[in-house]
Design a protein around this motif. Structure first.
Motif, PDB file in Angstrom:
ATOM      1  N   LEU A   1       0.826  -1.200   0.000  1.00 50.81           N
ATOM      2  CA  LEU A   1       0.000   0.000   0.000  1.00 50.81           C
ATOM      3  C   LEU A   1       0.861   1.252   0.000  1.00 50.81           C
ATOM      4  CD1 LEU A   1      -2.824  -1.036   2.450  1.00 50.81           C
ATOM      5  CD2 LEU A   1      -2.866  -0.953  -0.032  1.00 50.81           C
ATOM      6  N   GLN A   2       0.452   2.203  -0.813  1.00 52.10           N
ATOM      7  CA  GLN A   2       1.134   3.487  -0.788  1.00 52.10           C
ATOM      8  C   GLN A   2       0.561   4.302   0.360  1.00 52.10           C
ATOM      9  OE1 GLN A   2       0.383   4.461  -5.444  1.00 52.10           O
ATOM     10  NE2 GLN A   2       1.746   5.647  -4.233  1.00 52.10           N
ATOM     11  N   PRO A   3       1.298   5.296   0.852  1.00 51.15           N
ATOM     12  CA  PRO A   3       0.761   6.139   1.920  1.00 51.15           C
ATOM     13  C   PRO A   3      -0.468   6.908   1.442  1.00 51.15           C
ATOM     14  CG  PRO A   3       3.092   6.615   1.507  1.00 51.15           C
ATOM     15  CD  PRO A   3       2.643   5.672   0.452  1.00 51.15           C
ATOM     16  N   VAL A   4      -1.345   7.229   2.372  1.00 50.68           N
ATOM     17  CA  VAL A   4      -2.537   7.993   2.016  1.00 50.68           C
ATOM     18  C   VAL A   4      -2.114   9.407   1.597  1.00 50.68           C
ATOM     19  CG1 VAL A   4      -3.015   8.928   4.326  1.00 50.68           C
ATOM     20  CG2 VAL A   4      -4.894   8.521   2.729  1.00 50.68           C
ATOM     21  N   ARG A   5      -2.820   9.950   0.598  1.00 50.04           N
ATOM     22  CA  ARG A   5      -2.557  11.310   0.149  1.00 50.04           C
ATOM     23  C   ARG A   5      -3.319  12.280   1.042  1.00 50.04           C
ATOM     24  NH1 ARG A   5      -3.780  10.202  -4.680  1.00 50.04           N
ATOM     25  NH2 ARG A   5      -5.810  11.164  -4.382  1.00 50.04           N
ATOM     26  N   LEU A   6      -2.654  13.316   1.513  1.00 45.59           N
ATOM     27  CA  LEU A   6      -3.321  14.270   2.403  1.00 45.59           C
ATOM     28  C   LEU A   6      -3.725  15.518   1.629  1.00 45.59           C
ATOM     29  CD1 LEU A   6      -0.967  13.922   5.496  1.00 45.59           C
ATOM     30  CD2 LEU A   6      -3.219  12.888   5.177  1.00 45.59           C
TER      31      LEU A   6
END
Lengths: 473, 97, 487
Positions: free
Chosen positions: B58-63
């Motif tokens: 999983l890629q980090p969540v975009r903020l």
């Protein structure tokens, strides 16, 4: 409590000072008319997805750093599933197995502190209003960004709980994480309390207290609960695990719901939200924004300025006040003089006026100018205060205020002589008394001259001229 | 084959309560039968010796940048509501329990 | 003479741009075709009629003013009834949302409109995407254009039937565990499920968030490519959408397949397959070899557990995603005059169909205390194993090939009372879904009874261009895709 050790733990929700909500771009902050600050995301409409707010994450990180917690490089949002009409999606997005911060502590004063278990980010729910028609649902608050600060059960007295909240509030306000207003709900506290026999190492049955709207109320509610539980245990009774609501007017708590069967929230990682990854750069940026915390500032004020404890406390309760004080000292004002003026004049006027201290019309530089006029003898203590009030009302320099008020000191004999004569004529009894050796009667004569000049007369000059006139008779 | 959990009437009823679903008696029998067959068929998965691997892919969540946008107009907020009053949604009385 | 409704999206857009036909005529032709053919199929739930024509007029107006037209100018597009359109009804095939109107439009549809496409009407589907036959729709079933007693597959069965029957050249679908690919196979059209996150999910009514993908059904590879180029790309409104290099759009199909290594996972190419499906796919593999491809035997061991893994995850996420339908803010309400709790229970019990309720119950079970680790937890772990299986396989080949569905279209009513039998229809499509990989289904032959059979391609993440090239090469060498169902 007699024969028992009281064990208290607090869970505190704090609303983060962002512009928009945690997962939607609807405005956060003030609430306004029902359902007027709601985005499709906050309504949980079909097809919406959460959009996590970077500032909320950053403020949570800053809170974690301010409280000495361990910021987690990777954390996860999780869904807490339950049905309630104030919860639009049927789940709350929170953090469960993997919170944004582990550990940390809140100081209690006198070198003691309470450990923290964790801090996590979560969204707020809406508000229900119970009316004639049924229950009304307002979703303005739904989705507001919160952190929940979970304390360890380290507190041993209701007074500790109040100290915890006061220190926590001070720190979070310093860090500009939240305005922490318990009356307005931007800081909310639930307390767990149990009693165990002294010497035991097994906690008693916990009761959860809700509806605690000020640090004082938390203390009162816990004191009541402590007495209630002690009485039950002393009589050989059993404490029911329950949630109790505090009624401050009645000074008592009542059971809200039994917690004998724990609800099954079916927590699981939110599949709409990949892991929250916080890199070192983001953490360091928040550390840089953190600045000095209240405890460090108090230590510095004691050692650097040699101020008495009362002044140190007064100047550090609010971060902005300390900054104003230090700016004044920077301009050359003596620390104790600045502290006196802040406590007696600046703070009362600022509170009357409201707004941020940074926008207060009398800047530290202007106070410095005012005090210079006082030192030069242009103003007296009395006229200096009048000038200060004028500056607050009209926002100009001290010199302008002095000019506008026509308030320079009068010390020339030509102007004062007729006024001194007038005082002797108006108060012949006082004049006689002075001549008879009653030195204190001189004050009445001086006062007359000061009134006649609206405080502008130089007290030394008046004293000299009065004595001369009395001696000459 | 390990014993599957006792997916009995009481458990299905409990799940229905949690999920706010009402199962009339005549439906309950069918649901119970289907649920048992499915859980039995899926049970082998539960017996696999699997180790947790975390979320490697999983890629980090975009903020999102913190900027407030105008909210939904009130008439649109309430447009699909079954019942409203005074700009709010109306529901039957909430009974705390 | 070729009629407008027979043309591809690329062909129609080309004519509209050149001015040899008006967008209004193109949309009119689709609407006429729906009037004539759809009563027997029920592919569309409803259509936008005059509003679609008005949108077409706007495109014709833009052309008249000399404004540039988009790559899909004037192309009428059907969309699955689980993608919201501002002001239009969206029901997700459920009684729960019978009268629901969204205040916003799904990102994928917005992007199609920006490319010039005209939103024609919403297509039928299994309720909330939960089904493989379009029989769980609250609007009644859709029929397969090749055989009206058979299902079109599902859950995007309406989109598949609409494209197969020539009601529109392209229809948007959604694919959670095969819901684009399986109906594409059963209706003899192309179906593309992009990489998870490649096309925004904003405005797609959620079934299972970690698996849901917006996809498309069409009658040519070029049309799929046009659609992908128009819709793909990161969307600030979808936190799981991914920024990837843009697709080349109309990728030139490879003339042959020399140098392409195609993996044939034995777990997806044999066990449990219908004989005719197996034989047809074997013939397709021979064709691929003739085109120069190198076929490589490979293995995806965890596929053995793919169906339970998929269903446990999908059901768990669905139980949570569908909790918002509580009768408070929108949706059908029942039980007014009771308590709020009783109202919510009555609304849900009446608003959701049987299959949806069964999946919510099982999803609640998979997440509940005491069972979560054994069910949901194991599924999460098994999914990781499957991802690594794919990673290993792609180390040795460029693409994987298999049938799309173990069976051709089956008769209406034949599986609807046996949920487990229905779930097994997805055995070959759920692996790519679990791994988030792009996959494509294309026609590769027919049964003796004349029912279409689909060939499924799976590529590594963001390998859509590769999928389109290889599918294009196979299509160029065969004519299965150009066969049309009986009028």
């Amino acid at each position: 409590m007699n024969g028992f050790t009281t064990v208290i733990g607090l869970e505190v929700h704090v609303q983060l000072a962002t512009q928009s909500k945690l997962f939607s771009p609807a405005p956060s902050g003030a609430l306004g008319d029902p359902n007027t600050r709601v985005h499709a995301i906050d309504l949980g409409l079909p097809g919406v997805l959460p959009r996590p707010n970077a500032a909320a994450v950053e403020l949570a990180v800053r809170a974690a750093l301010a409280l000495g917690g361990d910021v987690q490089r990777v954390s996860r949002f999780a869904r807490k599933n339950y049905f309630y009409p104030d919860l639009p999606k049927g789940y709350q997005i929170s953090q469960f197995e993997s919170p944004v911060c582990l550990g940390g502590a809140v100081p209690l004063g006198a070198g003691r502190s309470c450990r923290l278990q964790r801090i996590h980010i979560e969204e707020d729910a809406g508000k229900l209003v119970h009316g004639e028609l049924g229950t009304l649902v307002d979703l303005n608050r739904a989705g507001m960004p919160l952190i929940e600060i979970v304390g360890e059960p380290d507190l041993r007295a209701p007074a500790d709980a109040q100290a915890f909240l006061l220190h926590l509030r001070e720190i979070l306000r310093y860090a500009a994480v939240s305005d922490c207003d318990m009356e307005l709900g931007s800081m909310r506290c639930d307390a767990n309390i149990s009693l165990m026999p002294i010497g035991s190492d097994r906690y008693g049955t916990k009761v959860e207290l809700k509806n605690l709207n000020s640090p004082k109320m938390v203390q009162r509610a816990l004191e009541y609960e402590e007495r209630r539980q002690a009485a039950i245990l002393a009589a050989g009774g059993r404490i029911a695990a329950e949630t109790r609501g505090w009624n401050d007017e009645a000074g008592e708590s009542r059971p809200q719901r039994s917690k004998e069967s724990a609800p099954d929230y079916r927590y699981f990682p939110d599949p709409d939200l990949p892991p929250l990854v916080i890199d070192d750069a983001r953490i360091e940026a928040q550390r840089a924004r953190l600045g000095e915390l209240p405890q460090q500032r108090r230590d510095r004020y004691r050692s650097a300025f040699g101020l008495p404890e009362h002044d140190v406390v007064a100047l550090t309760q609010d971060r902005a006040v300390g900054e104003w004080f230090e700016a004044a000292v920077q301009t050359g004002v003596d620390a104790k003089t600045a502290s006196n003026w802040i406590q007696s004049d600046v703070l009362p006027a600022w509170r009357d006026r409201g707004g941020p201290l940074a926008e207060f019309p009398v800047t530290p530089q202007r106070l410095h100018e005012l005090l210079q006029l006082l030192a030069q003898g242009t103003l007296t203590q009395v006229t200096a205060r009048r000038v200060f009030r004028h500056m607050v009302a009209h926002a100009g320099s001290a010199a302008t205020a002095v000019q506008q008020l026509g308030l320079s000191r009068i010390d020339d004999a030509d102007t004062l002589a007729p006024l001194v004569a007038g005082a002797l004529a108006a108060l012949p009894e006082a004049a006689a008394a002075v001549r008879a050796g009653k030195e204190r009667a001189l004050d009445a004569l001086k006062g007359h001259v000061m009134r006649a000049t609206k405080g502008r007369a130089d007290p030394d000059a008046v004293d000299r001229l009065l004595r001369a006139a009395l001696a000459a008779d | 084959m390990t014993a599957e959990p006792d997916l009995d009437r009481a458990l299905v009823q409990h799940l229905a309560d949690l999920a706010r679903l009402h199962l009339p008696a005549e439906r309950l029998a069918t649901v119970l039968q289907n649920a048992r067959r499915i859980v039995a068929a899926f049970g082998a998965l539960g017996d696999l010796p699997l180790e947790s691997g975390g979320d490697p892919d999983l890629q980090p969540v975009r903020l999102r940048t913190d900027t407030a946008e105008p909210p939904l107009p009130l008439d649109q907020v309430l447009a699909n509501a079954p019942r409203t009053a005074g700009g709010m949604f109306v529901v039957p009385r909430v009974v705390d329990g | 003479m070729t009629e407008l409704w027979q043309l591809s999206a690329a062909g129609l857009a080309d004519q509209v741009r050149r001015g040899s036909v008006s967008a209004r005529d193109v949309v009119r032709a689709s609407l006429d075709r729906i009037e004539r053919v759809d009563p027997a199929l029920h592919a569309f739930v409803d259509h936008r009629g005059e509003r679609a024509l008005a949108d077409a007029d706007a495109i014709d107006g833009a052309r008249a003013r000399g404004e540039p037209l988009g790559p899909l100018a004037g192309v009428p597009i059907g969309w699955k009834d689980n993608l919201v359109v501002a002001g239009e009804r969206t029901s997700a095939g459920s009684r729960m949302l019978a009268d629901y109107r969204s205040p916003f439009t799904a990102t994928a549809l917005q992007r199609l409109q920006a490319a010039g496409a005209v939103l024609l009407g919403r297509t039928n589907m299994d309720e909330f995407g939960m089904g493989s036959s379009t029989e769980t729709s609250a609007h009644g079933p859709t029929r397969n254009p090749w055989h009206r007693d058979c299902v079109p597959g599902g859950s995007s069965g309406g989109s598949a039937a609409a494209v197969a029957a020539g009601l529109c050249p392209l229809a948007v679908g959604s694919d959670t565990g095969g819901s684009v690919r399986q109906p594409a196979a059963l209706c003899g059209v192309f179906g593309l499920k992009p990489t998870y996150g490649r096309v925004s999910r904003y405005g797609l009514i959620a079934y299972a968030s970690s698996l849901d993908c917006v996809g498309v059904l069409g009658r040519s590879v070029d049309d799929l490519a046009l659609w992908l180029a128009a819709t793909a790309g990161v969307d600030p409104a979808d936190p799981t959408s991914v920024a990837a290099a843009p697709t080349t759009g109309a990728a030139a199909p490879a003339a042959d397949l020399r140098g392409v290594r195609i993996g044939v996972p034995w777990q997806l190419n044999g066990p449990g397959l219908d004989d005719e499906v197996l034989a047809t796919v074997q013939t397709a593999l021979a064709t691929l070899r003739e085109l120069g491809a190198e076929l490589v035997e490979c293995s995806l061991p965890s596929v053995a557990h793919a169906v339970p893994t998929y269903y446990l995850l999908a059901m768990a996420e669905a139980a949570s995603n569908l909790a918002r339908y509580d009768g408070v803010r929108y949706g059908a309400r029942r039980g007014e005059g009771t308590s709020c709790d009783a109202m919510t229970t009555a609304s849900r019990s009446r608003g959701f169909g049987d299959e949806v309720q069964l999946r919510i119950l099982l999803g609640t079970f998979a997440l509940s205390v005491g069972y979560q680790d054994r069910y949901y937890g194991q599924a999460i772990r098994a999914r990781e194993l499957l991802r690594s299986d794919f990673a290993r396989a792609f180390a040795a080949c460029d693409l994987l090939v298999s049938p799309t569905s173990p069976v051709p279209a089956f008769p209406l009513g034949s599986r609807i009372d046996d949920p487990l039998a229905m779930y097994l229809c997805d055995a070959l499509t759920v692996p790519a879904s679990l791994a988030g990989l792009p996959a494509l289904s294309q026609p590769c032959g027919y049964t003796a009874a004349g029912l279409p059979i689909g060939l499924q391609w799976t590529a590594p993440a963001f390998g859509e261009d590769r999928l389109l090239q290889v599918a294009g090469a196979f299509a160029a060498a065969t004519d299965h895709h150009s066969r049309r169902p009986p009028a």
